[in-house]
Each structure stands twice: as structure tokens, then as C-alpha cells.
Motif scaffolding. Structure first.
Motif: not given
Length: 396
Positions: A284-296, A335-342
Motif C-alpha cells: 500500500p502506498c500514496s498511489g502517486s503513480g496512478t494520478w492519471r487514473r485517480s487524480p483526486e 505504484c508511487s513516484i515518491i522517493a521515500r516509498e521507492g
């Protein structure tokens, strides 16, 4: 409905979505569906138009706005035709005044952008909010990519993926009988890359520790010709229960499921410790990599929520590592682009666990860019969701 009434309806729905984002409530899709059920007088054209307005506003506004009107005004400021619908007509929005608040536009707040992996530069920003295509994965137990190409002409093969077929985002693929027959699954290319990177072979034992509804579990079953024993685990009963009917439709017979009780995962998996050839931790993560699908999701992420995700990921990667047999492999994925999570999470794991090593050559084709001990996939560079992957080998 009149065009102005559609705008006012979109504003009212955005009010609810923004409040839900701040409070950690229902996602935008669920809120929109409920709003349409309450407005049965809205026809199909009305619903499409309202949905377009809602999601165009979400994509344009970088964080939860003070109101749905503030979000819609940010959209109207760049669209004279939309602004003209703020005419005060019955059922429509009030006339715009120059001094009323507008929501801030952009990809995300400056504080959030600073958390991105260094590979995610400003050139990537536009690609992170465009509407995603529809990626399919041919199920080798029932079909092939060539058969998908015949069913859905006009698509294209996805680089490096034997089973991937890409279609325009509006394609109603799941309405086709081939879906009910188990010939394919809808799965973004990033998730397909992750399943391929795990590298499960026939007769091996694999564990999908955070299986959810089983998308990657089914991809593994397909890639191994249903010849690998797979244990799919999750703490979410509703999601995990979706896997059994999906597996039956796909013809995957060697998948077992295990519902884990939160806080008791290690005890419930005691018999599996040190036994698995391959383990995937799609945490589980921020989902920041999926903003194309779930921009909210941009509106939902707070420092406290990110801290909780990072803490949970650290626990899960350690649990996953304990399940791996000597010389076996662990795939950590978010599914994240945040360095702390990756890369940060993997660097910390390798520091805590001397003897484990990071693999360097496992992504197909030219997918991904090296990011610390793993690889980062991004919409701009790879045409898929943002995803961090790291494959780690256990000491013998």
C-alpha cells in the motif's frame, strides 16, 4: 439538463469530493456514481458531460479546493465558453465575480513535488495527468496477444510485454464476450512489468503478499502456464474474495488464498517462512503513480498519511523477506513516484539486511530507469503508471 445546469451539478459533486478527500472518505468515482443515482433525471449525455467537467477540474486543481465552485472557476478561467455558462440562469451557477476565490492549479503543491524521485523532473509533469490508455493483458491459459489484436484492432503492442495490448482509454473492452471467457484482463503495463519482473518459473512456489483482487497473481499464473503454486494473501476480505471467481474465469487452478488478520500476519504465515522461491510485496502506498487514473489522490495525500504508508511498507518488506527461501527473490513494488516509498525504502532494507543484494537486469525491453536499488517507471518515460520496482535476492 441545460449546459449551465450541468456545470452547477459538477460544482455540487466537487464539493463532496473535496470534503471526502480532506476527511479520507469515499473515492471520487463512488461519489460521482451516488450523485448520478440521486439525479435519475440526468440522461446519458448529461452524465458524460458532468463527469468530464468534474474530472477536468480535478486534474487542473493541485490540492483539495475550498469549494467545488473554486475548482470549477479555475477551469473556467482558461475556457471562455465554460465561463459564459456562469450566467445566473435557473439551475445554473451564479455570475462570476472577480474577487471570489479560485483553486490553485498545477500538478501538486511545491512541498509534494519535492518528495518526488529525482528522476521525475518537470518534463514528466504533464504526462502524469493525461488520461491513461486502456492496457490489456492476454491470458495465456485462454488466449494470446495475437487473438486480442484480432478482437480489438487499432491497438498496439506494449514494448517488452509478450501479452500486453494497448487501446484508447474509452474502449469498452470488458463488455466484449472475450472478457467473460477469461481471454484477457485489464491491467496497466506497469503492473504487467511487475509480474514479469518477479520471474516465477514452473513448479516454483510464489507468494503474493498484498494480492488485493489478484491482478498480479493472475498474471503470474498466466506466465507460468498454471504450473506454479501461488499463495495470494491480503488483509482486505472484500478485495481478496474477488480473486476466486477471477481465477476460475481465467482457468488458473493452482492459486490458494489466505485472509490475514492485521497485526497477526507473521503468525498466520509461520508455516511459509523461508519456503517461497518468489515473493512479491506490492505494498500500500500514496498511489502517486496512478494520478492519471485517480487524480483526486493528489488531494488526499498528507504528511501524516505518507508517514503511515512508509511505516507499513517497511514492515511488509521485512515480512516478505522472511518468507523467501535461501537464494530466492523478493520483488518490492509500489505504484508511487515518491522517493521515500521507492528507492529510500529499498536502501533502508539493504542497510538493515546485509547479505541481500539488489538485482540489476530483470525488466523487459527498455522499460524503467535505474533508481537506487531498483527501477522507476513513469508515464512520460514509459507510457504507463508510475511504479517503483526492486528485485532483491536472499543470501544462500
Amino acid at each position: 439538463m441545460t449546459p449551465a445546469a450541468r456545470v452547477q451539478t459538477a460544482i455540487e459533486i466537487l464539493d463532496v469530493i473535496a470534503a471526502s478527500a480532506r476527511d479520507g472518505g469515499a473515492p471520487a468515482d463512488a461519489i460521482f456514481a451516488e450523485a448520478m443515482r440521486a439525479r435519475r433525471y440526468a440522461g446519458s449525455k448529461d452524465r458524460r458531460a458532468i463527469r468530464g467537467l468534474v474530472y477536468d477540474a480535478i486534474r487542473r486543481v493541485r490540492s483539495a479546493p475550498v469549494s467545488g465552485r473554486a475548482a470549477m472557476l479555475a477551469l473556467a478561467d482558461a475556457d471562455p465558453e465554460l465561463a459564459a455558462l456562469f450566467d445566473g440562469a435557473s439551475y445554473g451557477p451564479a455570475v462570476i465575480t472577480a474577487d471570489e476565490p479560485r483553486a490553485e492549479t498545477g500538478l501538486a503543491s511545491a512541498a509534494l513535488i519535492k518528495l518526488f524521485d529525482p528522476l521525475v523532473g518537470t518534463a514528466e509533469h504533464d504526462a502524469m495527468l493525461v488520461r491513461a490508455p486502456l492496457d490489456l493483458r492476454a491470458n495465456r491459459l485462454r488466449s494470446s496477444r495475437d487473438e486480442l489484436a484480432a478482437i480489438f484492432p487499432g491497438g498496439e503492442a506494449i514494448e517488452g510485454l509478450t501479452d500486453g495490448w494497448r487501446l484508447p482509454g474509452e474502449t469498452a473492452a470488458v463488455q466484449h464476450p472475450a472478457y467473460a471467457e477469461g481471454q484477457f484482463e485489464v491491467q496497466d503495463a506497469a503492473s504487467q512489468y511487475a509480474a514479469a519482473a518477479l520471474g516465477v518459473e514452473a513448479e516454483q512456489q510464489a507468494i503474493d503478499l498484498c494480492a488485493g483482487a489478484g491482478g498480479k497473481t493472475l498474471a503470474i499464473a498466466s506466465a507460468t502456464g498454471d504450473d506454479a503454486a501461488i499463495l495470494a494473501c491480503d488483509t482486505n476480505r472484500a478485495r481478496l474474495q474477488q480473486l476466486a471467481p477471477r481465477a476460475q474465469r481465467a482457468g488458473a487452478t493452482r492459486i490458494e488464498t489466505l485472509l490475514l488478520n492485521p497485526g497477526q500476519e507473521s503468525a498466520m504465515l509461520a508455516g511459509q517462512m523461508g519456503q517461497a522461491d518468489r515473493v512479491i510485496v506490492d505494498a500500500p502506498c500514496s498511489g502517486s503513480g496512478t494520478w492519471r487514473r485517480s487524480p483526486e489522490l493528489r488531494w488526499r495525500l498528507t504528511p501524516a498519511r505518507l508517514d503511515r504508508h512508509v511505516a507499513d511498507q517497511a514492515k511488509l518488506i521485512e515480512l516478505g523477506a522472511a518468507l523467501v527461501a535461501p537464494g530466492g527473490k523478493l520483488l518490492y513494488a509500489v505504484c508511487s513516484i515518491i522517493a521515500r516509498e521507492g528507492r529510500g525504502q529499498v536502501d533502508d532494507f539493504l542497510t538493515r539486511n546485509p547479505g541481500w543484494t539488489a538485482d540489476t537486469d530483470y525488466l523487459p525491453g527498455a522499460a524503467g530507469r535505474a533508481a537506487g536499488g531498483g527501477f522507476l517507471l513513469t508515464p512520460g518515460h514509459d507510457g504507463c503508471d508510475g511504479f517503483f520496482l526492486a528485485r532483491l535476492t536472499a543470501p544462500c
